[in-house]
Design a protein around this motif. Structure first.
Motif, PDB file in Angstrom:
ATOM      1  N   GLU A 166       5.883  -1.642   0.029  1.00 41.04           N
ATOM      2  CA  GLU A 166       4.420  -1.582  -0.091  1.00 41.04           C
ATOM      3  C   GLU A 166       3.909  -2.216  -1.383  1.00 41.04           C
ATOM      4  O   GLU A 166       2.721  -2.513  -1.498  1.00 41.04           O
ATOM      5  N   THR A 222      -2.507   0.191  -6.791  1.00 42.92           N
ATOM      6  CA  THR A 222      -2.519  -0.828  -5.741  1.00 42.92           C
ATOM      7  C   THR A 222      -1.137  -1.443  -5.556  1.00 42.92           C
ATOM      8  O   THR A 222      -0.548  -1.957  -6.524  1.00 42.92           O
ATOM      9  N   TYR A 256      -1.850  -8.958   0.850  1.00 43.89           N
ATOM     10  CA  TYR A 256      -2.293  -7.624   1.265  1.00 43.89           C
ATOM     11  C   TYR A 256      -2.278  -6.713   0.052  1.00 43.89           C
ATOM     12  O   TYR A 256      -1.320  -6.719  -0.707  1.00 43.89           O
ATOM     13  N   GLN A 257      -3.351  -5.972  -0.126  1.00 43.31           N
ATOM     14  CA  GLN A 257      -3.378  -4.995  -1.212  1.00 43.31           C
ATOM     15  C   GLN A 257      -3.667  -3.640  -0.600  1.00 43.31           C
ATOM     16  O   GLN A 257      -4.641  -3.490   0.157  1.00 43.31           O
ATOM     17  N   VAL A 258      -2.786  -2.676  -0.883  1.00 43.60           N
ATOM     18  CA  VAL A 258      -2.882  -1.345  -0.280  1.00 43.60           C
ATOM     19  C   VAL A 258      -2.862  -0.311  -1.405  1.00 43.60           C
ATOM     20  O   VAL A 258      -2.350  -0.580  -2.492  1.00 43.60           O
ATOM     21  N   GLN A 259      -3.429   0.854  -1.140  1.00 43.59           N
ATOM     22  CA  GLN A 259      -3.456   1.882  -2.189  1.00 43.59           C
ATOM     23  C   GLN A 259      -2.281   2.844  -1.962  1.00 43.59           C
ATOM     24  O   GLN A 259      -2.086   3.353  -0.863  1.00 43.59           O
ATOM     25  N   CYS A 260      -1.494   3.032  -3.021  1.00 39.45           N
ATOM     26  CA  CYS A 260      -0.240   3.788  -2.931  1.00 39.45           C
ATOM     27  C   CYS A 260      -0.289   5.007  -3.851  1.00 39.45           C
ATOM     28  O   CYS A 260      -1.128   5.081  -4.757  1.00 39.45           O
ATOM     29  N   ILE A 265       2.102   4.377   1.027  1.00 40.02           N
ATOM     30  CA  ILE A 265       0.695   3.948   1.171  1.00 40.02           C
ATOM     31  C   ILE A 265      -0.199   5.121   1.550  1.00 40.02           C
ATOM     32  O   ILE A 265       0.152   5.899   2.436  1.00 40.02           O
ATOM     33  N   ASP A 325      -4.648   1.824   3.647  1.00 39.08           N
ATOM     34  CA  ASP A 325      -4.209   0.479   4.044  1.00 39.08           C
ATOM     35  C   ASP A 325      -5.338  -0.531   3.821  1.00 39.08           C
ATOM     36  O   ASP A 325      -6.490  -0.153   3.638  1.00 39.08           O
ATOM     37  N   THR A 326      -4.993  -1.822   3.868  1.00 44.44           N
ATOM     38  CA  THR A 326      -5.994  -2.888   3.674  1.00 44.44           C
ATOM     39  C   THR A 326      -7.007  -2.865   4.819  1.00 44.44           C
ATOM     40  O   THR A 326      -6.600  -2.844   5.985  1.00 44.44           O
TER      41      THR A 326
END
Ligand code: FRU
Length: 477
Positions: free
Chosen positions: A91, A113, A128-132, A147, A150-151
């Motif tokens: 991720e 991110t 793709y940038q996702v919040q973790c 994650i 999600d984007t």
């Protein structure tokens, strides 16, 4: 410790020994070695202030982002801790980008991110940038939780989550870009893991930038402040001179209601180098902000010394009567003071005098009696590369740096009223200056690169005289 973190630690140990420390800060936070950018995850947890930061341990250039980590009891003396997170999951394989920290019961929670490309990294369509999330019980070792957001479909730039608790819920703001419009998106959660999209909190109108990085959203006085770092605002006269800005909108907001702005975007700091600020609350309820004391794509001469980037002093925020943000050094900064040296100067008449031979770590106080001065320019100089002075014709306080051999020349300035005293607090460190004007009215922060032999401080007044009711300095520990 994971393999990637152990590798980073090993690398930092070796690199640290080889650093040239001539410009390394004496009382600001910088990485042990390698690269640093944004402050991340500023938080009070279990008796300590924690500061994380964007970090590349392997070189003084930006690279796959890790989270560096330090802690402090007083916001000025920092103890380095091992790298907290490294880009080692699917991720976040191309970087652990900026984010924030919150305390949930006895757990320290980082929300950051995950930056990853699905395929060729030269093609932004693959981004793709996702919040973790990562969690810790001891505040030192972190477990990745994967994650949590999600984007959104059709978006590629979606980063820098800032999380806070309000009432029974957790909230998160995330910076985003749709087409050429910067925006801040809002999310809500009961447990930090399941998040519900709450719409666009605010977005750019023409000229307000194509991407809004590092949003933060908090109460101050009886207002709500949306602080962020827009990319793509155009420079106009004295405004938006740096490549990217950092600033704020003031307005009103309640959960489940829209954010209603009551003014325009205002820059927070008027120097050359202040970006990606993040705020947090102290246990006694002060809102403190720390920024990255650099600017993207600006030369960083310390890279030749094995490190790059530093953070600003902690600054306490308040709201002025005009709804303008005021920043003052956090009171803890005073604990750095050693003896006070008053300067026996009350007026200067078309002359320059030296007041300190070697200024490396100093807080300078100057109270100019502007109404009793008629010089065209008067102020303070450091070596032959820095002047902070009043330009009476322009009615501005000017910070001028002149390091042509490093490609760093030019001025930044703020308007000043000269029919009353002008009170300045200036914090000098090995390669930085932060100027606080009239107890919070304005702030100018810039990186400076004096030669080691040219760190003398002078006071000057040209084409006329200038009076000073108070002038002196503290040597800082
Ligand atoms: C701001 C920023 C963030 C990003 C990070 C990457 O300076 O560009 O938007 O998360 O730096 O290092």
């Amino acid at each position: 410790m994971t393999n990637l973190i152990a590798d980073a630690e090993q690398e930092l140990k070796t690199k640290r020994e080889a650093l040239n420390l001539r410009w390394y800060p004496r009382y600001h936070l910088a990485a042990r070695a390698g690269w640093m950018n944004d402050p991340n995850g500023l938080v009070w947890f279990d008796g300590w202030y924690h500061a994380f930061y964007q970090h590349h341990p392997y070189s003084p250039e930006w690279g796959p982002m890790h989270w560096g980590h330090a802690r402090s009891q007083d916001l000025v003396h920092w103890e380095h801790l091992p790298v907290a997170i490294a880009p080692e999951g699917p991720e976040d394989k191309d970087g652990c980008f900026s984010g924030s920290a919150v305390v949930d019961g006895d757990t320290l929670v980082l929300i950051y991110t995950g930056h990853k490309f699905h395929g060729d990294t030269d093609n932004e369509d693959n981004l793709y940038q996702v919040q973790c999330m990562a969690t810790s019980r001891d505040g030192i070792h972190f477990e990745r939780q994967g994650i949590v957001v999600d984007t959104p479909p059709g978006i590629h730039h979606f980063r820098d989550p800032k999380v806070w608790r309000e009432g029974a819920n957790w909230y998160m703001v995330v910076g985003a870009r749709t087409g050429n419009t910067g925006q801040v998106r809002l999310y809500c959660s009961a447990d930090l893991r399941q998040w519900v999209y709450g719409g666009i909190l605010d977005e750019a109108e023409t000229g307000m930038g194509f991407m809004w990085e590092c949003p933060d959203f908090f109460n101050l006085g009886d207002k709500r402040v949306l602080m962020f770092s827009p990319q793509g605002m155009t420079a106009h006269r004295f405004k938006n001179r740096n490549l990217f800005q950092s600033g704020y909108l003031v307005g009103d907001w309640q959960p489940c209601q829209p954010f209603i702005r009551s003014g325009e975007f205002v820059e927070m700091d008027h120097g050359h180098d202040f970006y990606a600020p993040q705020s947090f609350l102290t246990p006694d309820g002060r809102r403190i902000v720390i920024g990255w004391l650099d600017m993207w794509e600006s030369p960083l001469p310390e890279q030749q010394d094995g490190w790059a980037g530093m953070l600003s002093l902690p600054r306490e925020l308040s709201l002025g009567v005009d709804n303008r943000l005021q920043m003052r050094p956090a009171k803890e900064v005073e604990s750095l003071r050693q003896a006070w040296f008053p300067w026996p100067v009350s007026s200067l008449n078309n002359q320059q005098i030296n007041v300190v031979e070697n200024a490396v770590a100093m807080e300078v106080v100057l109270n100019w009696k502007s109404a009793d001065s008629n010089a065209e320019q008067y102020g303070l100089s450091l070596g032959d590369g820095l002047r902070v002075y009043i330009d009476a014709q322009m009615q501005r306080l000017v910070l001028e740096r002149h390091y042509p051999h490093h490609g760093l020349c030019g001025t930044r300035s703020v308007p000043v009223t000269l029919d009353r005293d002008l009170h300045l607090r200036l914090f000098i460190d090995s390669s930085s200056i932060e100027v606080f004007v009239n107890d919070g009215e304005a702030c100018l922060s810039s990186r400076i690169y004096p030669d080691t032999e040219r760190r003398e401080l002078g006071l000057f007044a040209w084409s006329g005289y200038a009076s000073l009711s108070d002038g002196g300095a503290w040597q800082l520990k």
